[in-house]
Design a protein around this motif. Structure first.
Motif, PDB file in Angstrom:
ATOM      1  N   MET A  52       0.835  -1.204   0.000  1.00 27.76           N
ATOM      2  CA  MET A  52       0.000   0.000   0.000  1.00 27.76           C
ATOM      3  C   MET A  52       0.868   1.251   0.000  1.00 27.76           C
ATOM      4  SD  MET A  52      -3.133  -0.984   2.605  1.00 27.76           S
ATOM      5  CE  MET A  52      -3.775   0.689   2.528  1.00 27.76           C
ATOM      6  N   HIS A  53       1.956   1.223   0.780  1.00 30.42           N
ATOM      7  CA  HIS A  53       2.854   2.375   0.871  1.00 30.42           C
ATOM      8  C   HIS A  53       3.468   2.718  -0.490  1.00 30.42           C
ATOM      9  CE1 HIS A  53       6.033   5.033   2.370  1.00 30.42           C
ATOM     10  NE2 HIS A  53       6.893   4.300   1.695  1.00 30.42           N
ATOM     11  N   PHE A  54       3.897   1.685  -1.224  1.00 33.69           N
ATOM     12  CA  PHE A  54       4.547   1.921  -2.513  1.00 33.69           C
ATOM     13  C   PHE A  54       3.546   2.045  -3.658  1.00 33.69           C
ATOM     14  CE2 PHE A  54       8.200   0.165  -0.183  1.00 33.69           C
ATOM     15  CZ  PHE A  54       9.191   1.060  -0.573  1.00 33.69           C
ATOM     16  N   GLY A  55       2.309   1.613  -3.424  1.00 34.80           N
ATOM     17  CA  GLY A  55       1.305   1.686  -4.472  1.00 34.80           C
ATOM     18  C   GLY A  55       1.271   0.467  -5.369  1.00 34.80           C
ATOM     19  N   GLY A  56       1.804  -0.654  -4.870  1.00 35.58           N
ATOM     20  CA  GLY A  56       1.786  -1.887  -5.655  1.00 35.58           C
ATOM     21  C   GLY A  56       3.092  -2.640  -5.540  1.00 35.58           C
ATOM     22  N   LEU A  57       3.069  -3.879  -5.991  1.00 35.04           N
ATOM     23  CA  LEU A  57       4.277  -4.706  -5.933  1.00 35.04           C
ATOM     24  C   LEU A  57       5.336  -4.225  -6.919  1.00 35.04           C
ATOM     25  CD1 LEU A  57       5.432  -7.195  -4.501  1.00 35.04           C
ATOM     26  CD2 LEU A  57       4.462  -8.613  -6.316  1.00 35.04           C
ATOM     27  N   ARG A  58       4.897  -3.779  -8.097  1.00 29.53           N
ATOM     28  CA  ARG A  58       5.845  -3.333  -9.118  1.00 29.53           C
ATOM     29  C   ARG A  58       6.682  -2.140  -8.655  1.00 29.53           C
ATOM     30  NH1 ARG A  58       5.134  -0.256 -14.083  1.00 29.53           N
ATOM     31  NH2 ARG A  58       2.906  -0.163 -13.717  1.00 29.53           N
ATOM     32  N   PRO A  59       6.070  -1.053  -8.136  1.00 28.71           N
ATOM     33  CA  PRO A  59       6.903   0.052  -7.656  1.00 28.71           C
ATOM     34  C   PRO A  59       7.743  -0.312  -6.433  1.00 28.71           C
ATOM     35  CG  PRO A  59       4.564   0.492  -7.256  1.00 28.71           C
ATOM     36  CD  PRO A  59       4.640  -0.696  -8.153  1.00 28.71           C
ATOM     37  N   LEU A  60       7.262  -1.256  -5.624  1.00 26.67           N
ATOM     38  CA  LEU A  60       8.069  -1.722  -4.484  1.00 26.67           C
ATOM     39  C   LEU A  60       9.353  -2.374  -4.982  1.00 26.67           C
ATOM     40  CD1 LEU A  60       6.818  -3.662  -1.355  1.00 26.67           C
ATOM     41  CD2 LEU A  60       8.827  -4.430  -2.590  1.00 26.67           C
ATOM     42  N   MET A  61       9.224  -3.217  -5.987  1.00 24.88           N
ATOM     43  CA  MET A  61      10.383  -3.951  -6.489  1.00 24.88           C
ATOM     44  C   MET A  61      11.356  -3.069  -7.258  1.00 24.88           C
ATOM     45  SD  MET A  61       8.645  -7.565  -7.603  1.00 24.88           S
ATOM     46  CE  MET A  61      10.224  -8.345  -7.936  1.00 24.88           C
ATOM     47  N   SER A  62      10.873  -1.917  -7.742  1.00 25.83           N
ATOM     48  CA  SER A  62      11.758  -1.009  -8.469  1.00 25.83           C
ATOM     49  C   SER A  62      12.237   0.160  -7.599  1.00 25.83           C
ATOM     50  CB  SER A  62      11.043  -0.466  -9.711  1.00 25.83           C
ATOM     51  OG  SER A  62       9.916   0.306  -9.342  1.00 25.83           O
ATOM     52  N   ALA A  63      11.891   0.137  -6.316  1.00 32.15           N
ATOM     53  CA  ALA A  63      12.272   1.228  -5.415  1.00 32.15           C
ATOM     54  C   ALA A  63      13.787   1.299  -5.241  1.00 32.15           C
ATOM     55  CB  ALA A  63      11.611   1.028  -4.053  1.00 32.15           C
ATOM     56  N   SER A  64      14.282   2.489  -5.017  1.00 29.36           N
ATOM     57  CA  SER A  64      15.713   2.668  -4.738  1.00 29.36           C
ATOM     58  C   SER A  64      16.028   2.094  -3.360  1.00 29.36           C
ATOM     59  CB  SER A  64      16.074   4.155  -4.766  1.00 29.36           C
ATOM     60  OG  SER A  64      15.461   4.821  -3.652  1.00 29.36           O
ATOM     61  N   LYS A  65      17.312   1.930  -3.088  1.00 28.38           N
ATOM     62  CA  LYS A  65      17.713   1.383  -1.792  1.00 28.38           C
ATOM     63  C   LYS A  65      17.190   2.251  -0.646  1.00 28.38           C
ATOM     64  CE  LYS A  65      22.037   1.633  -0.305  1.00 28.38           C
ATOM     65  NZ  LYS A  65      21.985   2.243   1.055  1.00 28.38           N
TER      66      LYS A  65
END
Length: 224
Positions: A52-65
Motif C-alpha cells: 500500500m505504501h509503494f502503491g503496488g508490488l511493481r513500484p516496491l520492487m523497483s524502489a531505490s535502496k
C-alpha cells in the motif's frame, strides 16, 4: 496474531506448497520473502502495508535502496536479497532462451521481458537479437524516455543487429503506466524498423508492449 497460529491452509508457505505460487496474493508472496514481521505485525500484514505504501508490488520492487530501506521492517539485507532474486530470475530465463527456439516459446519470451522491463519507472526500448535458429544472442536496451519516432532510430537497431550477426529480432518496450495497449506511435515505429531490417534481410518477429499483466504481442494482433 502470529502466522504460526493461523489455520494451516491460510499460512503463505503451506498454501504455496499445497496450491502453487500462483495461488498466493502479492502480500502473501512478499510475506514469504520477508519471513518475519515486526512486533505486533505479522509478515503478511507488514507486506500489505508495504505494498500500500509503494502503491503496488511493481513500484516496491523497483524502489531505490533508500526508499526500500525507509519502509518499516525492511532494510539493506532485504534489499540485497531482492536484487539477487531478481537477477537470478533474469539469468535463469536468459539461459532458457539461449537454448530454445524463441519463436515457439512466446510465453517464455513474455516472462523474460517482464523481468527486465516491467518494474522500470521510465520507458525503455529493447531488442532481442536472435540467431538463425531463433535462439537468443543477446538482449540489449537501446533507447530511453518517451518511445516515439523522434527517439527510436531504426538505423541503430539495424546497426546493432548486424553487429550481433542476428538473423531475426524481437522488439520490446514498457509502458510505466502499466497500460499495455499499443499506441499509434508504437505501431508506426514497428513498421519503420521492420522496413529497415528487411533491407538487410533480417526478420522482425514481434514487438511486445510490457506493463501490468501479460505483455501484448503486436504480431498476435497482426500489426507486425
Amino acid at each position: 496474531m502470529s502466522i504460526k497460529h493461523w489455520p494451516e491452509q491460510d499460512r503463505p508457505r503451506e498454501k504455496l506448497m499445497a496450491k502453487g505460487a500462483e495461488a498466493l496474493s502479492d502480500a502473501e508472496l512478499l510475506a514469504i520473502f520477508l519471513r518475519v514481521g515486526i512486533k505486533g505485525t505479522s509478515a503478511v500484514e507488514l507486506a500489505r502495508q508495504a505494498i500500500m505504501h509503494f502503491g503496488g508490488l511493481r513500484p516496491l520492487m523497483s524502489a531505490s535502496k533508500d526508499e526500500f530501506c525507509a519502509c518499516a521492517g525492511f532494510g539493506e539485507a532485504k534489499f540485497v536479497q531482492l536484487q539477487a532474486v531478481q537477477e537470478m530470475t533474469k539469468r535463469h530465463l536468459n539461459e532458457q532462451l539461449v537454448r530454445e527456439d524463441v519463436f515457439t516459446s512466446a510465453e517464455l519470451v513474455k516472462r523474460y521481458l517482464k523481468t527486465h522491463l516491467q518494474i522500470s519507472q521510465r520507458e525503455v526500448f529493447a531488442v532481442l537479437f536472435l540467431d538463425s535458429q531463433n535462439r537468443l544472442i543477446q538482449y540489449k536496451e537501446l533507447f530511453y524516455g518517451t518511445i516515439d519516432a523522434a527517439v527510436v532510430y531504426p538505423r541503430e537497431v539495424v546497426k546493432e543487429a548486424l553487429k550481433s550477426n542476428a538473423a531475426a529480432c524481437i522488439l520490446a518496450h514498457n509502458h510505466p503506466s502499466g497500460v499495455t495497449e499499443p499506441s499509434q506511435a508504437d505501431i508506426l515505429i514497428t513498421g519503420k524498423i521492420k522496413k529497415a531490417l528487411d533491407l538487410v534481410d533480417i526478420r522482425l518477429l514481434d514487438h511486445f508492449i510490457v506493463g501490468d499483466g501479460l505483455p501484448v504481442s503486436l504480431a498476435e494482433r497482426g500489426q507486425v
